[in-house]
Write a protein that holds these residues in place. Structure first.
Motif, short mmCIF file in Angstrom:
data_model
loop_
_atom_site.label_atom_id
_atom_site.label_comp_id
_atom_site.label_asym_id
_atom_site.label_seq_id
_atom_site.Cartn_x
_atom_site.Cartn_y
_atom_site.Cartn_z
N VAL A 77 19.17 24.60 -26.81
CA VAL A 77 18.20 25.56 -26.27
C VAL A 77 18.69 26.96 -26.64
CG1 VAL A 77 17.18 26.50 -24.17
CG2 VAL A 77 17.53 24.02 -24.39
N THR A 78 17.81 27.77 -27.18
CA THR A 78 18.22 29.13 -27.53
C THR A 78 18.55 29.92 -26.27
OG1 THR A 78 15.99 30.06 -27.47
CG2 THR A 78 16.73 29.12 -29.58
N ASP A 79 19.49 30.85 -26.41
CA ASP A 79 19.85 31.67 -25.25
C ASP A 79 18.66 32.49 -24.77
OD1 ASP A 79 22.54 30.82 -25.02
OD2 ASP A 79 23.12 32.14 -26.66
N GLU A 80 17.79 32.88 -25.71
CA GLU A 80 16.60 33.63 -25.31
C GLU A 80 15.72 32.79 -24.38
OE1 GLU A 80 12.43 35.43 -27.16
OE2 GLU A 80 13.53 33.83 -28.17
N ALA A 81 15.49 31.55 -24.75
CA ALA A 81 14.66 30.68 -23.91
C ALA A 81 15.30 30.47 -22.54
CB ALA A 81 14.44 29.34 -24.60
N PHE A 82 16.60 30.18 -22.54
CA PHE A 82 17.29 29.92 -21.28
C PHE A 82 17.29 31.15 -20.38
CE2 PHE A 82 21.15 29.99 -18.68
CZ PHE A 82 21.01 28.80 -17.98
N ASP A 83 17.66 32.29 -20.93
CA ASP A 83 17.75 33.50 -20.12
C ASP A 83 16.38 33.95 -19.62
OD1 ASP A 83 20.50 33.72 -20.31
OD2 ASP A 83 20.44 34.95 -22.11
N HIS A 106 16.93 18.69 -15.32
CA HIS A 106 17.26 17.46 -16.04
C HIS A 106 18.72 17.10 -15.84
CE1 HIS A 106 18.41 14.77 -19.27
NE2 HIS A 106 17.14 14.42 -19.34
N GLY A 107 19.62 18.01 -16.20
CA GLY A 107 21.04 17.74 -16.06
C GLY A 107 21.79 17.66 -17.36
N ALA A 108 21.07 17.72 -18.50
CA ALA A 108 21.74 17.63 -19.81
C ALA A 108 21.29 18.76 -20.73
CB ALA A 108 21.47 16.28 -20.45
N MET A 109 21.05 19.93 -20.17
CA MET A 109 20.64 21.07 -21.00
C MET A 109 21.88 21.83 -21.48
SD MET A 109 17.83 24.06 -20.30
CE MET A 109 18.45 24.42 -18.66
N VAL A 110 21.86 22.22 -22.76
CA VAL A 110 22.99 22.92 -23.37
C VAL A 110 22.45 24.08 -24.21
CG1 VAL A 110 25.02 22.73 -24.86
CG2 VAL A 110 24.26 20.73 -23.53
N THR A 111 23.08 25.25 -24.07
CA THR A 111 22.84 26.36 -24.98
C THR A 111 24.15 26.67 -25.69
OG1 THR A 111 23.45 28.28 -23.64
CG2 THR A 111 21.30 27.27 -23.19
N ARG A 112 24.09 27.49 -26.73
CA ARG A 112 25.32 27.87 -27.43
C ARG A 112 26.28 28.59 -26.48
NH1 ARG A 112 25.59 25.29 -32.46
NH2 ARG A 112 23.52 25.33 -33.42
N ARG A 113 25.74 29.38 -25.59
CA ARG A 113 26.58 30.16 -24.68
C ARG A 113 26.98 29.35 -23.44
NH1 ARG A 113 23.75 35.46 -22.87
NH2 ARG A 113 23.83 35.76 -25.14
N TYR A 114 26.10 28.43 -23.02
CA TYR A 114 26.33 27.71 -21.77
C TYR A 114 26.31 26.20 -22.00
CZ TYR A 114 25.10 32.30 -19.94
OH TYR A 114 25.06 33.65 -19.69
N PRO A 115 27.47 25.58 -22.23
CA PRO A 115 27.50 24.13 -22.37
C PRO A 115 27.16 23.41 -21.07
CG PRO A 115 29.73 25.03 -22.35
CD PRO A 115 28.78 26.20 -22.44
N ASP A 116 27.28 24.11 -19.95
CA ASP A 116 26.96 23.55 -18.64
C ASP A 116 25.79 24.36 -18.07
OD1 ASP A 116 27.05 22.19 -16.27
OD2 ASP A 116 29.07 22.83 -15.70
N ALA A 117 24.62 24.21 -18.70
CA ALA A 117 23.51 25.12 -18.42
C ALA A 117 23.00 25.00 -16.99
CB ALA A 117 22.37 24.88 -19.42
N GLU A 118 22.92 23.77 -16.47
CA GLU A 118 22.40 23.61 -15.10
C GLU A 118 23.33 24.26 -14.08
OE1 GLU A 118 19.86 20.64 -17.21
OE2 GLU A 118 21.99 21.17 -17.33
N PRO A 232 24.55 11.99 -26.91
CA PRO A 232 24.69 12.91 -28.05
C PRO A 232 24.77 14.38 -27.62
CG PRO A 232 22.42 12.24 -27.86
CD PRO A 232 23.17 11.50 -26.79
N ALA A 233 25.77 14.67 -26.82
CA ALA A 233 25.98 16.04 -26.35
C ALA A 233 27.47 16.32 -26.41
CB ALA A 233 25.47 16.21 -24.92
N ASP A 234 27.87 17.18 -27.33
CA ASP A 234 29.28 17.46 -27.54
C ASP A 234 29.73 18.56 -26.58
OD1 ASP A 234 31.80 17.38 -28.57
OD2 ASP A 234 31.31 18.45 -30.43
N ILE A 235 29.95 18.17 -25.33
CA ILE A 235 30.38 19.09 -24.28
C ILE A 235 31.45 18.39 -23.45
CG2 ILE A 235 28.17 20.32 -24.16
CD1 ILE A 235 27.47 18.59 -21.72
#
Length: 481
Positions: A77-83, A106-118, A232-235
């Motif tokens: 998810v792009t940081d723009e979309a998340f923020d 959901h519980g499995a959202m990842v951005t480049r800046r936030y691997p733990d988005a939730e 498939p989430a490398d976090i």
């Protein structure tokens, strides 16, 4: 009266998928509702099997709807979309000044800046509303949840079925658990599992997942839930997690520990049930139909591109006399079919939009049906949900009995209406191919119990040790397909 702010932001992020998930992906309608704000939430989600709908139907308090958004699973998810979306949710909660909040995540959202988005979403709400502000969250069974997320949430509920048929029930349980937590403090316990299995092995249609979830209500907790993780989430916090809530810490710990022990015990029993594509087609042709062949490695519902041609090639090579496939994402071919019209024979380069997984099929096709791609799902998981997948064409590969539904918007085939929108009744065909991993089973098992899972290259590899992980926590085992 108690006032509850309600909001939702859902994405399942495959960090190995090739395409980012942008703000426009959340804003537009696909197989799920478009981004919805304010009081429209009550109308749009009325009667749907979606967690926020279950919360709304169960909650007895004054609800302040903020925003709900979801995008088809895909890459980061792009940081723009998340923020942008998270900022609007937090601002809405602050402006409403509610007594508590419910989040449909959901519980499995990842951005480049936030691997733990939730966890980041909850932390932003906590920063604005304080450490004691009650936050209830409902989550997908495939959540990758961290200790930080557990600490930031007041209470959590998680789907208990895969294919997910208990979306709304999970939201309802969140409403009930939030009431319980606001009436008297609950004690929580969190545990992480130490292995990860392919998603086809996680279905609750079979043991051991079926047994794991059946045991949750037998362990004496007020609430006990298990997320099996999204592979498939490398976090660091990819993998299973357990959430227990009880009236004493001892009871919560005992329930969590029993579930963790059960999870460890059944590790050898998980089976992804995968076959090479050619073998799956051969078996299907030798079995009285209908037979469903799933294409889990190109499942858009796990970040697959939806455009791979591996299964189609296997059908053509085997000269399958009667087979249908849906949904192949190929906007160019869909547009060409609409321009040519029903009955036309046209030369196309079918699928293969991402060459790292497959090449296009250079074939002639007969345009048999055309559709605007708007339909209503009718199956047990998503019945009542409106889909808008853009122009769709029902094509037959010339000189064969193989038909393919080509669409514009990428989406997982999780309902028989993904064929019917193109005038195809799936039960009338010998081989039914679906771009899905497990969700299709809820609807398609109503027409057949003959289901196969085929391996063809895609963005959702089920052979987990083959993935180039670099960020997983130490000691997490990757079970092979």
């Amino acid at each position: 009266m108690t006032r509850i702010a309600i909001a939702g932001l859902q994405h399942e992020t495959n960090t190995f998928a090739p395409d980012e998930t942008t703000l426009s992906d959340f804003q537009r309608q696909g197989a799920w509702p478009a981004l919805t704000r304010g009081a429209d939430i009550f109308q749009v989600f009325d009667g749907l099997n979606i967690p926020i709908a279950g919360f709304i139907d169960t909650c007895d308090h004054d609800m302040i709807p903020i925003l709900w958004a979801m995008a088809e699973p895909g890459g980061y998810v792009t940081d723009e979309a998340f923020d942008t979306i998270t900022g609007e949710i937090v601002e809405g909660i602050v402006a409403a000044r509610p007594d508590a909040a419910y989040l449909d995540l959901h519980g499995a959202m990842v951005t480049r800046r936030y691997p733990d988005a939730e966890a980041e979403i909850l932390n932003r709400i906590r920063q604005a509303m304080g450490p004691d502000f009650p936050i209830a969250v409902s989550l997908d069974l495939h959540g990758n949840l961290s200790p930080a997320f557990f600490e930031a949430a007041t209470v959590v509920t998680i789907y208990r079925t895969y294919p997910h048929t208990d979306f709304a029930r999970t939201g309802a349980r969140a409403a009930e658990l939030l009431d319980r937590a606001m009436a008297a403090p609950l004690f929580g316990a969190y545990r992480q599992g130490n292995y990860l299995t392919p998603i086809t092995a996680q279905t609750t249609e079979f043991s051991p997942a079926k047994d794991l979830y059946a045991a949750l209500d037998t362990r004496g907790a007020v609430s006990l839930d298990l997320a099996l993780g999204f592979p498939p989430a490398d976090i660091p916090d990819c993998g299973p997690s357990i959430f227990a809530y009880a009236e004493t810490q001892e009871a919560a710990d005992a329930a969590a520990d029993a579930t963790a022990a059960h999870l460890a015990e059944v590790e050898p029993q998980f089976d992804a049930r995968l076959l090479p594509a050619a073998e799956a087609v051969a078996r299907a042709m030798a079995t009285p139909g209908p037979v469903v062949i799933a294409d889990p490695q190109d499942n858009p519902g796990a970040g697959g591109t939806g455009d791979t041609t591996g299964i189609l090639r296997a059908l053509i090579d085997a000269q399958a006399p009667d087979a249908v496939l849906s949904m192949l994402q190929d906007p160019e071919t869909a547009a060409a079919a609409h321009a040519a019209g029903i009955g036309a024979r046209i030369a196309v380069r079918l699928g293969g939009g991402h060459r790292q997984y497959s090449e296009p099929l250079e074939v002639d096709v007969i345009v048999e049906t055309l559709s605007d791609g708007k339909f209503r799902c009718s199956g047990p998981s998503f019945g009542g949900s409106e889909a808008d997948l853009g122009p769709i064409a029902g094509l037959r590969i010339a000189g064969t009995g193989i038909r393919v539904v080509v669409g514009t918007v990428r989406a997982q085939n999780l309902d028989q209406e993904f064929f019917r929108v193109a005038g195809i009744e799936p039960s009338e065909h010998s081989i039914i191919c679906v771009k899905s991993a497990v969700h299709f089973m809820a609807d398609y098992k109503r027409i057949t119990q003959n289901i196969l899972f085929a391996v063809a290259p895609g963005a959702n590899p089920c052979d987990l040790p083959s993935l180039p992980f670099t960020r997983l926590r130490p000691g997490l085992r990757l079970d092979a397909a």
